[in-house]
Design a protein around this motif. Structure first.
Motif, PDB file in Angstrom:
ATOM      1  N   UNK A 152       1.769  -1.689   9.735  1.00  0.00           N
ATOM      2  CA  UNK A 152       2.771  -0.910  10.495  1.00  0.00           C
ATOM      3  C   UNK A 152       3.155  -0.416  11.836  1.00  0.00           C
ATOM      4  N   UNK A 153       1.608  -0.329  13.184  1.00  0.00           N
ATOM      5  CA  UNK A 153       1.485  -0.108  13.918  1.00  0.00           C
ATOM      6  C   UNK A 153       2.261  -1.323  14.926  1.00  0.00           C
ATOM      7  N   UNK A 154       2.003  -2.065  14.750  1.00  0.00           N
ATOM      8  CA  UNK A 154       2.846  -3.196  15.585  1.00  0.00           C
ATOM      9  C   UNK A 154       4.504  -3.839  14.989  1.00  0.00           C
ATOM     10  N   UNK A 155       4.603  -3.383  13.719  1.00  0.00           N
ATOM     11  CA  UNK A 155       6.798  -3.054  13.469  1.00  0.00           C
ATOM     12  C   UNK A 155       6.648  -1.309  13.970  1.00  0.00           C
ATOM     13  N   UNK A 156       5.536  -1.033  13.927  1.00  0.00           N
ATOM     14  CA  UNK A 156       6.898   0.195  14.382  1.00  0.00           C
ATOM     15  C   UNK A 156       6.591   0.379  16.257  1.00  0.00           C
ATOM     16  N   UNK A 157       5.951  -0.475  16.817  1.00  0.00           N
ATOM     17  CA  UNK A 157       6.508  -0.936  18.257  1.00  0.00           C
ATOM     18  C   UNK A 157       7.841  -1.390  18.753  1.00  0.00           C
ATOM     19  N   UNK A 158       8.001  -2.351  17.749  1.00  0.00           N
ATOM     20  CA  UNK A 158       9.047  -3.458  17.695  1.00  0.00           C
ATOM     21  C   UNK A 158       9.871  -3.047  16.932  1.00  0.00           C
ATOM     22  N   UNK A 159      10.172  -1.566  16.814  1.00  0.00           N
ATOM     23  CA  UNK A 159      11.096  -0.579  16.173  1.00  0.00           C
ATOM     24  C   UNK A 159      11.861  -1.349  14.620  1.00  0.00           C
ATOM     25  N   UNK A 160      10.796  -2.021  13.826  1.00  0.00           N
ATOM     26  CA  UNK A 160      11.114  -2.874  12.900  1.00  0.00           C
ATOM     27  C   UNK A 160      10.625  -1.696  11.300  1.00  0.00           C
ATOM     28  N   UNK A 161      11.603  -0.685  12.299  1.00  0.00           N
ATOM     29  CA  UNK A 161      11.501   0.886  10.842  1.00  0.00           C
ATOM     30  C   UNK A 161      11.529   0.186   9.345  1.00  0.00           C
ATOM     31  N   UNK A 162      11.607  -0.104   8.359  1.00  0.00           N
ATOM     32  CA  UNK A 162      11.353  -1.212   7.481  1.00  0.00           C
ATOM     33  C   UNK A 162      10.293  -1.266   6.580  1.00  0.00           C
ATOM     34  N   UNK A 163       9.801  -2.002   7.679  1.00  0.00           N
ATOM     35  CA  UNK A 163       8.805  -2.630   7.502  1.00  0.00           C
ATOM     36  C   UNK A 163       7.433  -1.764   7.846  1.00  0.00           C
ATOM     37  N   UNK A 164       7.138  -1.686   8.723  1.00  0.00           N
ATOM     38  CA  UNK A 164       6.772   0.463   9.142  1.00  0.00           C
ATOM     39  C   UNK A 164       6.924   1.030   8.187  1.00  0.00           C
ATOM     40  N   UNK A 165       7.698   1.624   7.485  1.00  0.00           N
ATOM     41  CA  UNK A 165       7.767   2.710   6.686  1.00  0.00           C
ATOM     42  C   UNK A 165       6.789   1.366   5.425  1.00  0.00           C
ATOM     43  N   UNK A 166       6.957   0.851   4.644  1.00  0.00           N
ATOM     44  CA  UNK A 166       6.871   0.453   4.512  1.00  0.00           C
ATOM     45  C   UNK A 166       4.943  -0.088   4.151  1.00  0.00           C
ATOM     46  N   UNK A 167       4.226  -0.134   5.296  1.00  0.00           N
ATOM     47  CA  UNK A 167       3.020  -0.116   5.595  1.00  0.00           C
ATOM     48  C   UNK A 167       2.929   1.528   5.224  1.00  0.00           C
ATOM     49  N   UNK A 168       3.290   2.621   6.221  1.00  0.00           N
ATOM     50  CA  UNK A 168       2.572   3.638   6.082  1.00  0.00           C
ATOM     51  C   UNK A 168       3.001   4.269   4.958  1.00  0.00           C
ATOM     52  N   UNK A 169       3.985   4.085   4.302  1.00  0.00           N
ATOM     53  CA  UNK A 169       3.741   4.965   2.485  1.00  0.00           C
ATOM     54  C   UNK A 169       3.215   4.534   1.529  1.00  0.00           C
ATOM     55  N   UNK A 170       2.505   3.185   1.796  1.00  0.00           N
ATOM     56  CA  UNK A 170       1.710   2.492   1.144  1.00  0.00           C
ATOM     57  C   UNK A 170      -0.217   3.232   1.375  1.00  0.00           C
ATOM     58  N   UNK A 171      -0.152   3.469   3.251  1.00  0.00           N
ATOM     59  CA  UNK A 171      -1.204   4.134   3.638  1.00  0.00           C
ATOM     60  C   UNK A 171      -0.825   5.983   2.247  1.00  0.00           C
ATOM     61  N   UNK A 172       0.125   6.384   2.937  1.00  0.00           N
ATOM     62  CA  UNK A 172       0.166   7.633   2.238  1.00  0.00           C
ATOM     63  C   UNK A 172      -0.161   7.764   0.284  1.00  0.00           C
ATOM     64  N   UNK A 173       0.131   6.694  -0.285  1.00  0.00           N
ATOM     65  CA  UNK A 173      -0.116   6.640  -1.534  1.00  0.00           C
ATOM     66  C   UNK A 173      -1.700   6.996  -1.730  1.00  0.00           C
ATOM     67  N   UNK A 174      -2.546   6.177  -1.009  1.00  0.00           N
ATOM     68  CA  UNK A 174      -3.992   6.386  -1.456  1.00  0.00           C
ATOM     69  C   UNK A 174      -4.859   7.441  -0.352  1.00  0.00           C
ATOM     70  N   UNK A 175      -3.607   7.546   0.995  1.00  0.00           N
ATOM     71  CA  UNK A 175      -4.496   8.700   1.331  1.00  0.00           C
ATOM     72  C   UNK A 175      -3.461   9.834   1.405  1.00  0.00           C
ATOM     73  N   UNK A 176      -3.564  10.721   0.868  1.00  0.00           N
ATOM     74  CA  UNK A 176      -2.723  11.752   1.082  1.00  0.00           C
ATOM     75  C   UNK A 176      -2.924  12.521   2.059  1.00  0.00           C
ATOM     76  N   UNK A 177      -3.819  12.903   2.858  1.00  0.00           N
ATOM     77  CA  UNK A 177      -3.920  13.913   3.646  1.00  0.00           C
ATOM     78  C   UNK A 177      -4.102  13.397   5.285  1.00  0.00           C
ATOM     79  N   UNK A 178      -3.408  12.334   5.507  1.00  0.00           N
ATOM     80  CA  UNK A 178      -3.720  10.918   6.627  1.00  0.00           C
ATOM     81  C   UNK A 178      -2.629  12.014   7.506  1.00  0.00           C
ATOM     82  N   UNK A 179      -3.002  12.950   8.815  1.00  0.00           N
ATOM     83  CA  UNK A 179      -1.513  13.140   9.328  1.00  0.00           C
ATOM     84  C   UNK A 179      -1.188  12.371   9.808  1.00  0.00           C
TER      85      UNK A 179
END
Length: 341
Positions: A152-179
């Motif tokens: 997600x960080x790689x995609x975020x740096x590349x401004x590939x927002x859709x792929x970055x969001x997909x990665x980060x939202x998947x993390x939040x599914x199992x880690x709801x408190x990751x600020x």
């Protein structure tokens, strides 16, 4: 070595291992060093010392012991992985990768080591190679948060927002408190000018960490994007309450207050920035609010002060030209605009 010495080495090695697992690294080191004095070729002792020194952040010493194992057995997986980790601690990512790649030739499905390689490649600016290792890791362990965060960080740096969001939202599914991830998702939505969705993420982050600077700044910037400067100031001032050394933000909030016509508060913010050190933008802000209030001589003084630090700064020259124009100094204003051109 006598039978008694071998037994002592084994006992000391077991003691070191037990202490290491308990997190008592200094005592573990002492036990391993006593064993090392008796046997300088024992794999368990050498690897144990490598592990202990790595945990103590003495990475060069750690590498020395892992390398000693590899001189005796160049396919020792514990030493190969540890040697890579030690080089990472020594800020030698290229060397670290060579050890980890040798390790993967023996353990090709170790997704954790794949992530370490990917992280190192990303830091070295080799994003395409990093993506490959993150993806390889996720094929083995699809929900691995470290791999998802890295990718997600790689995609975020590349401004590939859709792929970055997909990665980060998947993390939040199992880690709801990751600020951290919440704020990064908020940053993506804010970058896309989806301010309400961004604000929802920042709000969720602030429920868990009310002083989180990134969430507070993002929340303020969302309101700025929506044209509500009063609310932007409200959120940004929360940062300044516990980060009075944040010089750039003092000037930014001063600018916002100036646009709102809250000149006295703006002046206080600009002066607070100058307490932390010289800030050309704070001086320019003071010139601007004095100009807005009709105090042209004071405004000119501040512009001239700023030009004393940067005699061709275009924004200062532009402001000074407007001041002279309003003062009726048409030729002076023209000369200043010519300098900008």
């Amino acid at each position: 070595m006598s039978g008694l010495s071998k037994k002592t080495v084994i006992e000391l090695s077991k003691k070191g291992s037990r202490l290491f697992r308990q997190g008592d690294y200094q005592e573990a080191k002492e036990a391993y060093l006593k064993a090392y004095e008796l046997d300088k070729t024992n794999f368990y002792v050498l690897s144990g010392l490598g592990d202990v020194y790595r945990k103590l952040c003495q990475f060069e010493e750690s590498a020395k012991y892992y390398d000693a194992v590899l001189e005796l057995d160049d396919k020792n997986v514990f030493a190969l992985r540890g040697a890579g980790d030690a080089r990472r601690g020594m800020l030698l990512p290229e060397e670290a990768i060579t050890f980890w790649l040798r390790y993967l030739l023996i353990n090709p499905r170790d997704s954790h080591v794949m992530v370490r390689i990917a992280d190192a490649l990303h830091k070295m600016g080799r994003e395409n190679e990093a993506v490959k290792y993150y993806e390889d890791s996720l094929e083995i362990k699809p929900k691995d948060n470290f791999a998802l965060l890295g990718l997600g960080n790689v995609y975020y740096a590349q401004h590939d927002d859709e792929r970055a969001l997909q990665c980060f939202e998947t993390v939040l599914e199992s880690n709801h408190h990751n600020v951290v991830v919440m704020t990064m998702v908020g940053n993506i939505y804010r970058r896309r000018k989806e301010f309400d969705r961004a604000a929802d993420k920042y709000d969720a982050a602030l429920e868990l960490d009310s002083d989180n600077t990134f969430a507070l700044f993002g929340m303020g910037d969302c309101f700025r994007g929506k044209g509500d400067m009063d609310q932007a100031v409200y959120w940004w001032d929360k940062i300044l309450a516990h980060e009075p050394e944040n010089q750039a933000l003092w000037a930014r909030v001063g600018d916002a207050l100036g646009r709102l016509g809250r000149f006295e508060e703006a002046e206080k913010h600009y002066n607070a920035s100058l307490v932390a050190g010289y800030d050309l933008y704070a001086v320019l802000g003071l010139a601007r609010i004095n100009h807005q209030q009709g105090c042209l001589d004071v405004a000119i003084k501040y512009c001239e002060e700023a030009l004393g630090h940067d005699d061709d700064h275009p924004r200062v020259l532009e402001e000074l030209s407007k001041i002279h124009e309003d003062a009726g100094n048409v030729e002076e204003a023209k000369a200043l605009r010519a300098r900008i051109a």
